[in-house]
Motif scaffolding. Structure first.
Motif, PDB file in Angstrom:
ATOM      1  N   MET A   1     -19.110   5.524 -17.195  1.00 23.79           N
ATOM      2  CA  MET A   1     -19.789   4.648 -16.532  1.00 23.79           C
ATOM      3  C   MET A   1     -18.884   3.700 -15.598  1.00 23.79           C
ATOM      4  N   LEU A   2     -19.360   3.578 -14.624  1.00 25.82           N
ATOM      5  CA  LEU A   2     -18.392   2.619 -13.583  1.00 25.82           C
ATOM      6  C   LEU A   2     -18.688   1.109 -13.685  1.00 25.82           C
ATOM      7  N   LYS A   3     -17.573   0.142 -13.793  1.00 25.11           N
ATOM      8  CA  LYS A   3     -17.660  -1.125 -13.866  1.00 25.11           C
ATOM      9  C   LYS A   3     -18.503  -1.580 -12.557  1.00 25.11           C
ATOM     10  N   PRO A   4     -19.071  -2.712 -12.461  1.00 23.03           N
ATOM     11  CA  PRO A   4     -19.718  -3.544 -11.442  1.00 23.03           C
ATOM     12  C   PRO A   4     -18.588  -4.002 -10.586  1.00 23.03           C
ATOM     13  N   PRO A   5     -18.991  -3.969  -9.240  1.00 18.19           N
ATOM     14  CA  PRO A   5     -17.966  -4.808  -8.288  1.00 18.19           C
ATOM     15  C   PRO A   5     -17.814  -6.175  -8.832  1.00 18.19           C
ATOM     16  N   GLN A   6     -16.488  -6.540  -8.627  1.00 13.33           N
ATOM     17  CA  GLN A   6     -15.873  -7.835  -9.069  1.00 13.33           C
ATOM     18  C   GLN A   6     -15.364  -8.725  -7.857  1.00 13.33           C
ATOM     19  N   TRP A   7     -15.862  -9.926  -7.598  1.00 11.06           N
ATOM     20  CA  TRP A   7     -15.224 -10.796  -6.727  1.00 11.06           C
ATOM     21  C   TRP A   7     -13.717 -11.141  -6.966  1.00 11.06           C
ATOM     22  N   GLY A   8     -13.131 -11.369  -6.118  1.00 11.32           N
ATOM     23  CA  GLY A   8     -11.695 -11.760  -6.205  1.00 11.32           C
ATOM     24  C   GLY A   8     -11.136 -12.038  -5.001  1.00 11.32           C
ATOM     25  N   TYR A   9      -9.677 -12.096  -4.887  1.00  9.06           N
ATOM     26  CA  TYR A   9      -9.008 -12.503  -3.662  1.00  9.06           C
ATOM     27  C   TYR A   9      -7.979 -11.469  -3.353  1.00  9.06           C
ATOM     28  N   TRP A  10      -7.931 -11.201  -1.814  1.00  7.78           N
ATOM     29  CA  TRP A  10      -6.912 -10.345  -1.510  1.00  7.78           C
ATOM     30  C   TRP A  10      -5.829 -10.910  -0.832  1.00  7.78           C
ATOM     31  N   CYS A  11      -4.545 -10.886  -1.494  1.00  8.90           N
ATOM     32  CA  CYS A  11      -3.395 -11.789  -0.852  1.00  8.90           C
ATOM     33  C   CYS A  11      -2.436 -10.901  -0.213  1.00  8.90           C
ATOM     34  N   GLU A  12      -1.916 -11.250   0.785  1.00  8.32           N
ATOM     35  CA  GLU A  12      -0.885 -10.796   1.501  1.00  8.32           C
ATOM     36  C   GLU A  12       0.239 -11.817   2.061  1.00  8.32           C
ATOM     37  N   CYS A  13       1.502 -11.202   2.087  1.00  5.55           N
ATOM     38  CA  CYS A  13       2.493 -11.875   2.571  1.00  5.55           C
ATOM     39  C   CYS A  13       3.285 -10.999   3.976  1.00  5.55           C
ATOM     40  N   TRP A  14       3.160 -11.761   5.037  1.00 11.43           N
ATOM     41  CA  TRP A  14       3.613 -11.238   6.154  1.00 11.43           C
ATOM     42  C   TRP A  14       4.800 -11.818   6.746  1.00 11.43           C
ATOM     43  N   THR A  15       5.648 -10.963   7.340  1.00  8.37           N
ATOM     44  CA  THR A  15       6.876 -11.719   8.098  1.00  8.37           C
ATOM     45  C   THR A  15       6.692 -11.144   9.395  1.00  8.37           C
ATOM     46  N   GLU A  16       7.489 -12.056  10.328  1.00 11.35           N
ATOM     47  CA  GLU A  16       7.425 -11.699  11.799  1.00 11.35           C
ATOM     48  C   GLU A  16       8.777 -12.290  12.216  1.00 11.35           C
ATOM     49  N   ASP A  17       9.307 -11.542  12.892  1.00  9.93           N
ATOM     50  CA  ASP A  17      10.616 -12.005  13.730  1.00  9.93           C
ATOM     51  C   ASP A  17      10.255 -12.182  14.982  1.00  9.93           C
ATOM     52  N   LEU A  18      10.489 -13.623  15.296  1.00 11.95           N
ATOM     53  CA  LEU A  18      10.000 -14.224  16.689  1.00 11.95           C
ATOM     54  C   LEU A  18      10.784 -13.922  17.583  1.00 11.95           C
ATOM     55  N   THR A  19      11.736 -13.342  17.561  1.00 15.70           N
ATOM     56  CA  THR A  19      12.623 -12.885  18.790  1.00 15.70           C
ATOM     57  C   THR A  19      12.332 -11.494  19.142  1.00 15.70           C
ATOM     58  N   GLU A  20      11.497 -10.740  18.391  1.00 14.02           N
ATOM     59  CA  GLU A  20      11.064  -9.174  19.048  1.00 14.02           C
ATOM     60  C   GLU A  20       9.603  -9.315  19.364  1.00 14.02           C
ATOM     61  N   GLN A  21       9.652  -8.216  20.160  1.00 16.42           N
ATOM     62  CA  GLN A  21       8.218  -7.743  20.694  1.00 16.42           C
ATOM     63  C   GLN A  21       7.271  -7.417  19.622  1.00 16.42           C
ATOM     64  N   ARG A  22       7.686  -6.781  18.535  1.00 13.03           N
ATOM     65  CA  ARG A  22       6.813  -6.517  17.532  1.00 13.03           C
ATOM     66  C   ARG A  22       5.973  -7.228  16.943  1.00 13.03           C
ATOM     67  N   GLY A  23       4.938  -6.614  16.282  1.00 10.36           N
ATOM     68  CA  GLY A  23       3.949  -7.587  15.629  1.00 10.36           C
ATOM     69  C   GLY A  23       4.539  -7.882  14.203  1.00 10.36           C
ATOM     70  N   PRO A  24       3.853  -8.760  13.433  1.00 11.00           N
ATOM     71  CA  PRO A  24       4.058  -8.881  11.826  1.00 11.00           C
ATOM     72  C   PRO A  24       4.152  -7.730  11.079  1.00 11.00           C
ATOM     73  N   ALA A  25       4.925  -7.703  10.024  1.00 12.79           N
ATOM     74  CA  ALA A  25       5.063  -6.707   9.093  1.00 12.79           C
ATOM     75  C   ALA A  25       4.669  -6.938   7.817  1.00 12.79           C
ATOM     76  N   LEU A  26       3.843  -6.155   7.230  1.00 12.13           N
ATOM     77  CA  LEU A  26       3.229  -6.627   5.691  1.00 12.13           C
ATOM     78  C   LEU A  26       4.434  -6.326   4.710  1.00 12.13           C
ATOM     79  N   LEU A  27       4.714  -7.492   4.074  1.00 11.84           N
ATOM     80  CA  LEU A  27       5.738  -7.671   2.908  1.00 11.84           C
ATOM     81  C   LEU A  27       5.515  -7.287   1.662  1.00 11.84           C
ATOM     82  N   ALA A  28       4.119  -7.822   1.185  1.00 12.52           N
ATOM     83  CA  ALA A  28       3.686  -7.746  -0.047  1.00 12.52           C
ATOM     84  C   ALA A  28       2.148  -8.013  -0.051  1.00 12.52           C
ATOM     85  N   SER A  29       1.610  -7.428  -1.133  1.00 13.66           N
ATOM     86  CA  SER A  29       0.178  -7.706  -1.099  1.00 13.66           C
ATOM     87  C   SER A  29      -0.149  -7.863  -2.755  1.00 13.66           C
TER      88      SER A  29
END
Length: 126
Positions: A1-29
């Motif tokens: 039997m499956l559990k019902p869906p559960q409300w929560g929060y998805w958290c992320e930490c992104w880093t971005e080198d402001l001197t480069e043309q690349r976009g942000p990179a996911l560091l942790a979730s």
């Protein structure tokens, strides 16, 4: 039997080198199941890195810890997404917290894995 869906929060930490043309990179979730758990994840990270931050970034971090965290918690309890950022030297670190509905994964107790699952070979690291 499956559990019902559960409300929560998805958290992320992104880093971005402001001197480069690349976009942000996911560091942790992180998946949090309460507003206090979600903002605590950001608070622990900020307290951990604050001694290594420059003066301005450290001030931003502690301002959020003392005052912004309260507003973040209130917004999360209203199911609103939140963002907190600090900029140290040429790096921007951004934490995001979004309300989500976590869906349970289907159980595979009685089912076999598909044949292609056995073809997977982990990549060797140096």
């Amino acid at each position: 039997m499956l559990k019902p869906p559960q409300w929560g929060y998805w958290c992320e930490c992104w880093t971005e080198d402001l001197t480069e043309q690349r976009g942000p990179a996911l560091l942790a979730s992180f998946d949090a199941y309460s507003a206090p758990q979600a903002d605590r994840w950001v608070a622990v990270a900020l307290r951990t890195i604050s001694p290594a931050l420059d003066a301005d970034a450290s001030d931003e971090a502690w301002e959020w810890l003392y005052e912004g965290r309260i507003e973040t918690r209130r917004a999360l309890l209203r199911a609103e997404p939140c963002t907190m950022s600090v900029t140290h030297a040429q790096t921007r670190i951004t934490w995001t917290i979004r309300p989500v509905l976590f869906l349970p994964l289907a159980l595979r107790q009685a089912a076999e894995l598909p044949a292609c699952a056995h073809d997977f070979k982990p990549r060797q690291t140096d």
